[in-house]
Design a protein around this motif. Structure first.
Motif, short mmCIF file in Angstrom:
data_model
loop_
_atom_site.label_atom_id
_atom_site.label_comp_id
_atom_site.label_asym_id
_atom_site.label_seq_id
_atom_site.Cartn_x
_atom_site.Cartn_y
_atom_site.Cartn_z
N GLN A 186 0.84 -1.19 0.00
CA GLN A 186 0.00 0.00 0.00
C GLN A 186 0.87 1.24 0.00
O GLN A 186 1.97 1.23 0.55
N GLY A 187 0.36 2.30 -0.62
CA GLY A 187 1.09 3.56 -0.63
C GLY A 187 0.65 4.45 -1.75
O GLY A 187 -0.39 4.25 -2.38
N THR A 188 1.45 5.47 -2.03
CA THR A 188 1.18 6.39 -3.13
C THR A 188 2.29 6.26 -4.17
O THR A 188 3.45 6.01 -3.82
N GLN A 189 1.90 6.45 -5.43
CA GLN A 189 2.83 6.35 -6.54
C GLN A 189 2.48 7.43 -7.56
O GLN A 189 1.36 7.96 -7.57
N PRO A 190 3.43 7.78 -8.44
CA PRO A 190 3.08 8.69 -9.54
C PRO A 190 1.91 8.10 -10.35
O PRO A 190 1.91 6.92 -10.66
N ASN A 191 0.95 8.94 -10.66
CA ASN A 191 -0.25 8.48 -11.36
C ASN A 191 0.11 8.09 -12.78
O ASN A 191 0.53 8.94 -13.58
N PRO A 192 -0.05 6.81 -13.14
CA PRO A 192 0.29 6.39 -14.51
C PRO A 192 -0.78 6.78 -15.53
O PRO A 192 -0.58 6.62 -16.73
N LEU A 193 -1.90 7.29 -15.06
CA LEU A 193 -3.03 7.59 -15.94
C LEU A 193 -3.25 9.10 -15.98
O LEU A 193 -3.49 9.74 -14.95
N SER A 194 -3.17 9.67 -17.17
CA SER A 194 -3.42 11.10 -17.36
C SER A 194 -4.62 11.26 -18.27
O SER A 194 -4.57 10.92 -19.45
N LEU A 195 -5.72 11.76 -17.68
CA LEU A 195 -6.96 11.91 -18.42
C LEU A 195 -7.33 13.38 -18.53
O LEU A 195 -7.28 14.12 -17.53
N SER A 196 -7.73 13.81 -19.72
CA SER A 196 -8.31 15.13 -19.92
C SER A 196 -9.82 14.93 -20.04
O SER A 196 -10.28 14.17 -20.91
N VAL A 197 -10.58 15.59 -19.16
CA VAL A 197 -12.01 15.30 -19.03
C VAL A 197 -12.82 16.57 -19.24
O VAL A 197 -12.51 17.63 -18.66
N ASP A 198 -13.84 16.49 -20.06
CA ASP A 198 -14.79 17.58 -20.26
C ASP A 198 -16.19 16.97 -20.30
O ASP A 198 -16.65 16.54 -21.35
N LEU A 199 -16.83 16.90 -19.14
CA LEU A 199 -18.13 16.26 -19.02
C LEU A 199 -19.13 17.22 -18.38
O LEU A 199 -18.75 18.12 -17.63
N SER A 200 -20.40 16.97 -18.64
CA SER A 200 -21.46 17.74 -18.00
C SER A 200 -22.61 16.82 -17.66
O SER A 200 -22.83 15.80 -18.32
N LEU A 201 -23.33 17.17 -16.59
CA LEU A 201 -24.57 16.48 -16.22
C LEU A 201 -25.73 17.32 -16.74
O LEU A 201 -25.87 18.49 -16.38
N GLU A 202 -26.57 16.69 -17.56
CA GLU A 202 -27.69 17.41 -18.16
C GLU A 202 -29.00 16.80 -17.69
O GLU A 202 -29.09 15.58 -17.47
N PRO A 203 -30.05 17.62 -17.56
CA PRO A 203 -31.33 17.14 -17.01
C PRO A 203 -32.13 16.30 -17.98
O PRO A 203 -32.08 16.49 -19.20
N LEU A 204 -32.87 15.33 -17.42
CA LEU A 204 -33.82 14.52 -18.17
C LEU A 204 -35.12 14.46 -17.37
O LEU A 204 -35.17 14.87 -16.21
N ASP A 205 -36.15 13.90 -18.00
CA ASP A 205 -37.41 13.75 -17.26
C ASP A 205 -37.22 12.88 -16.03
O ASP A 205 -37.86 13.08 -15.00
N GLU A 206 -36.34 11.90 -16.14
CA GLU A 206 -36.02 11.03 -15.00
C GLU A 206 -34.56 10.65 -15.10
O GLU A 206 -34.14 9.98 -16.03
N GLY A 207 -33.76 11.13 -14.17
CA GLY A 207 -32.34 10.84 -14.21
C GLY A 207 -31.56 11.96 -14.87
O GLY A 207 -32.02 13.09 -15.01
N VAL A 208 -30.33 11.63 -15.28
CA VAL A 208 -29.46 12.63 -15.91
C VAL A 208 -28.75 11.99 -17.09
O VAL A 208 -28.62 10.77 -17.21
N ARG A 209 -28.27 12.86 -17.99
CA ARG A 209 -27.44 12.43 -19.12
C ARG A 209 -26.03 12.98 -18.89
O ARG A 209 -25.85 14.15 -18.56
#
Length: 807
Positions: A497-520
């Motif tokens: 167990q421990g911390t390590q340099p993050n091997p995963l680099s993600l660029s993220v551009d997401l939004s939560l949009e309304p629906l009649d029931e739930g979200v998109r």
């Protein structure tokens, strides 16, 4: 007779010399040691345990090491070794961590050893508590104002208090894991060094809870914690603390309730939990899975000092917090699953039964009928005395060479890791295992990268019947596991167990949009790292949506609708560990989460699984502790490279890896604010148990049984942030296995008035309009159920959804 006195004198001399060599040296030899273990001598079963020691030497120069031996139930012992150099007149302070203590051990002995000789020995008794117990640390020059938190009892455990000083604060985040809550009040935090503060921040990111009671002494209390505090006070202001009493659903019972409180600007990521006349009284900020709460008032001054209802105040504070996913508790104690997962080394296979049978059949035919027929044809049957031994030797050589080739010539290091990170962070939390499979009997030394701790994976209790093995673990700047003994074709397994340099680099551009029931969820994710992700899944609340693989350098467009599902367990500071997830926890209640993370529907009962599928299932069963999915959106995906940095020092090895990445994704929240969203369904809600009768077993809203007079309170909250004013209708869904049963008593908490309000409910859906007074500042709503049926009550569903008034 004359030789007897001589022999007696020689024997006495030898015994005296032996005792002198073995007896530990004391302070008279110039050595002394001040030892601190655990948190105020409290440790947690299965967690890392911090050890700090101050060693003083007034005698000659010494090169030595501190040694601590732990004994596991299953025979996997470990000796932790930390080197120390002690010149004459020196006073050295050092700290390290040990692991693997069971609940049956209550004493730790630390030896100072030089050249095999014990120079000094100190031991400390420990109180070893379970993972379900709430451990609260208090650092204060006036601790009386904080000890009332000990009256707050978790749902399935006890509460322990540890009075701490700066010397008790570890310099490694993993060593903090036993501590659930830390209260700092009226203390000089400038005494903390940078490593201790960094370790505290790592602990918070893993789910720790820090309560800073600043009050009028905020300068000294925040002097070392400015990076963590959600408030940067510049002075004090006098306000009424009556909102604090209402927050605790109590009263101060006195006329004078004004007090001086710390006041100043808030950080950009701060949130106000409680205020009085626009002056924040309790302010929070989230740090990873954890949280920092800033209390502006003094605990040891009136009206809080001597207040009988401070336990209710602490309880109300701890109940607030983001949900913690079921994979965020480190590694659970299902060690047999862990050992089975590590033992499933890819590429190592036993010969098939058909191959063995074919080999034996060929052997019998050649040594019997074929040998006889050939010799009879030659007319030389007497040569059977030669041909049979030759055939036996030949087949033995073939079997040996074949077996050697099947085993290979190089050892295999099998690494499995769950990697938790926030998109964009440079570091990641890594929990996992490694094992060394060897084609021959040999010992190995393994050097781990900085930031990682290691210890043997305990065996089950039945493993105590096997031979005891002892591993030497050197805990200097880097951990080195020495003399790992591996027999032919076997594997030795270790927890890391421990911390390590993050091997995963993600660029993220997401939004939560309304629906009649739930979200998109819409947007894009770009994998800017070199790691390929396969079998990727998006998780939001109790709903999972498989998406396309995400190879290195690729961009993935996201357009997924999250509807349906059931509410999933949240977490709260009162319960540091999910109910039912302790030692002996049976994972078959986790079918849904295991299937979503592995992509294997029959993960729990999969007798026909492929070996590598079974490896994944065993790995997941050794990680998750509940069905909780946390708050917000998570990306789960698998990789064939595990960031467990280690090097085998004395062998050329082959690495076989598997890693599960769990990444918290940022998302622009467009939910709420009159934008047309009609409903948040139960599947996008989390729930937590606020209060429950002692005899109610494993309370959850989808399989609940209570006897007459018993009760349980559930708090429901959306699994994402939203505009609290966007909804003013709560819909309660309640079902029973027998709808002819008497309805239970149902109440809803009016957070504005601090009272329970009866709900005229029914089986099915009950709509509660004008519900703004029932939805708290964090968007949660709390219901209480009590049984008045003489024969008990079974409830198969009790959950809520939020709707807008015009829907």
């Amino acid at each position: 007779m004359d030789s007897f006195p001589k022999r007696l004198i020689i024997l006495t001399f030898l015994l005296t010399a032996l005792v002198a060599c073995q007896a530990p040296a004391g302070a008279s030899d110039g050595l002394s040691m001040d030892l601190r273990i655990g948190f105020d001598r409290i440790a947690q079963s299965g967690s890392w345990i911090p050890i700090s020691a101050i060693v003083e030497n007034t005698g000659p120069d010494i090169e030595a090491e501190l040694r601590v031996e732990t004994t596991a139930l299953g025979g996997e012992n470990a000796v932790y070794v930390h080197p120390i150099s002690l010149p004459r007149g020196s006073r050295m302070a050092l700290s390290f961590s040990i692991g693997g203590l069971s609940g049956f051990e209550n004493e730790v002995q630390v030896d100072l050893v030089s050249q095999g000789r014990v120079l000094l020995s100190e031991s400390t008794s420990l109180d070893v508590i379970s993972a379900e117990s709430l451990l609260v640390g208090i650092w204060s020059d006036t601790p009386d104002g904080a000890v009332s938190i000990g009256a707050v009892i978790p749902s399935n455990g006890d509460t322990a208090l540890a009075l701490l000083t700066p010397d008790d604060f570890p310099e490694v985040a993993e060593a903090w894991t036993a501590l659930d809550v830390l209260i700092i009040a009226n203390a000089d935090t400038s005494q903390l060094d940078s490593d201790q503060v960094a370790a505290m921040q790592g602990w918070l990111a893993q789910g720790g809870r820090l309560l800073i009671a600043a009050g009028t002494s905020f300068q000294r209390t925040l002097s070392g914690l400015e990076e963590l505090s959600p408030v940067l006070p510049t002075g004090t202001v006098e306000v009424s603390l009556s909102p604090l009493a209402a927050f605790a659903n109590a009263s101060f019972g006195q006329a004078q309730i004004e007090a001086l409180v710390a006041s100043g600007p808030l950080t950009a990521d701060a949130g106000v939990l409680l205020a009085s006349d626009d002056v924040p009284l309790i302010v929070f900020r989230e740090v990873g899975y954890g949280r920092v709460d800033f209390l502006a008032f003094d605990l040891d001054l009136q009206p809080v000092a001597g207040w009988d209802d401070t336990p209710a105040m602490w309880r109300s504070i701890l109940l607030n917090g983001a949900a913690r996913p079921g994979w965020a508790y480190g590694l659970n104690q299902n060690y047999q699953f862990a050992r089975d997962a590590v033992a499933a080394v890819p590429g190592v296979r036993l010969p098939a039964a058909l191959q063995l049978c074919g080999f034996l059949l060929l052997y019998v035919l050649l040594i019997g009928p074929v040998n006889y027929l050939v010799l009879r044809q030659m007319g030389r049957l007497e040569l059977a005395w030669v041909t049979i031994p030759v055939l036996v030797v030949l087949f033995s050589l073939v079997a040996y060479i074949t077996g050697f080739q099947l085993r290979g010539s190089r050892p295999i290091v099998h690494r499995l890791a769950v990697v938790q990170s926030v998109a964009g962070d440079s570091t990641a939390q890594v929990d996992g295992y490694f094992g060394i499979w060897s084609p021959r009997r040999q010992t190995y030394d393994v050097l781990l990268d900085e930031g990682l701790l290691a210890r043997p994976i305990p065996r089950e209790i039945a493993g105590a019947l096997t031979a005891v093995t002892t591993t030497s673990i050197e805990t200097d700047q880097n951990v080195t596991v020495r003399d790992i003994r591996v027999d032919v074709g076997s594997i030795s397994a270790y927890l890391v167990q421990g911390t390590q340099p993050n091997p995963l680099s993600l660029s993220v551009d997401l939004s939560l949009e309304p629906l009649d029931e739930g979200v998109r969820v819409r947007g894009e994710i770009t994998n800017e790292s070199e790691a390929d992700l396969t079998e990727t899944v998006l998780l939001l609340g109790g709903v999972a949506r498989p998406i396309s693989d995400l190879p290195a350098g690729e961009l993935l467009l996201i357009d997924e609708v999250f509807q349906g599902g059931q509410a999933t367990p949240g977490s709260q500071g009162i319960d540091p560990y999910p109910q039912g997830a302790g030692f002996g926890f049976y994972p078959y209640a986790l079918d849904s989460l295991a299937a979503e993370l592995t992509g294997i529907d029959n993960c729990q009962f999969g007798g026909a699984l492929e070996p590598l599928q079974q490896r994944r299932c065993n790995f997941i069963n050794s990680i998750v502790v509940s069905e909780g999915r946390g708050s917000g959106i998570y990306l789960a995906g698998w990789s064939e490279a595990a960031p467990l940095g280690l090097e085998v020092l004395n062998a050329n090895v082959i690495n076989e890896d598997v890693a599960l990445h769990l990444v918290q994704l940022p998302a622009l929240n467009e939910v709420g604010g009159g934008n047309g969203l009609l409903e948040i369904p139960p599947g996008l809600m989390t729930y937590s148990v606020v209060d429950v009768s002692p005899n109610v077993y494993s309370p959850n809203p989808y399989d609940l049984y209570m006897n007459l007079g018993e009760f349980v309170s559930f708090r429901f909250q959306p699994a994402f942030r939203y505009d609290v004013d966007a909804f003013d209708t709560v819909v309660l869904s309640m079902q029973s296995y027998n709808t002819n049963e008497t309805l239970p008593i149902v109440e809803i908490l009016d957070v504005e008035a601090g009272i329970w309000v009866p709900v005229n409910g029914r089986w099915g859906r009950t709509r509660i309009d004008d519900a703004g007074r029932f939805i708290d500042d964090l968007g949660g709503v709390t219901f209480r159920i009590e049984v008045e049926n003489n024969f008990g009550q079974s409830i198969s569903r009790f959950d809520v959804s939020y709707r807008s008034q015009d829907s």
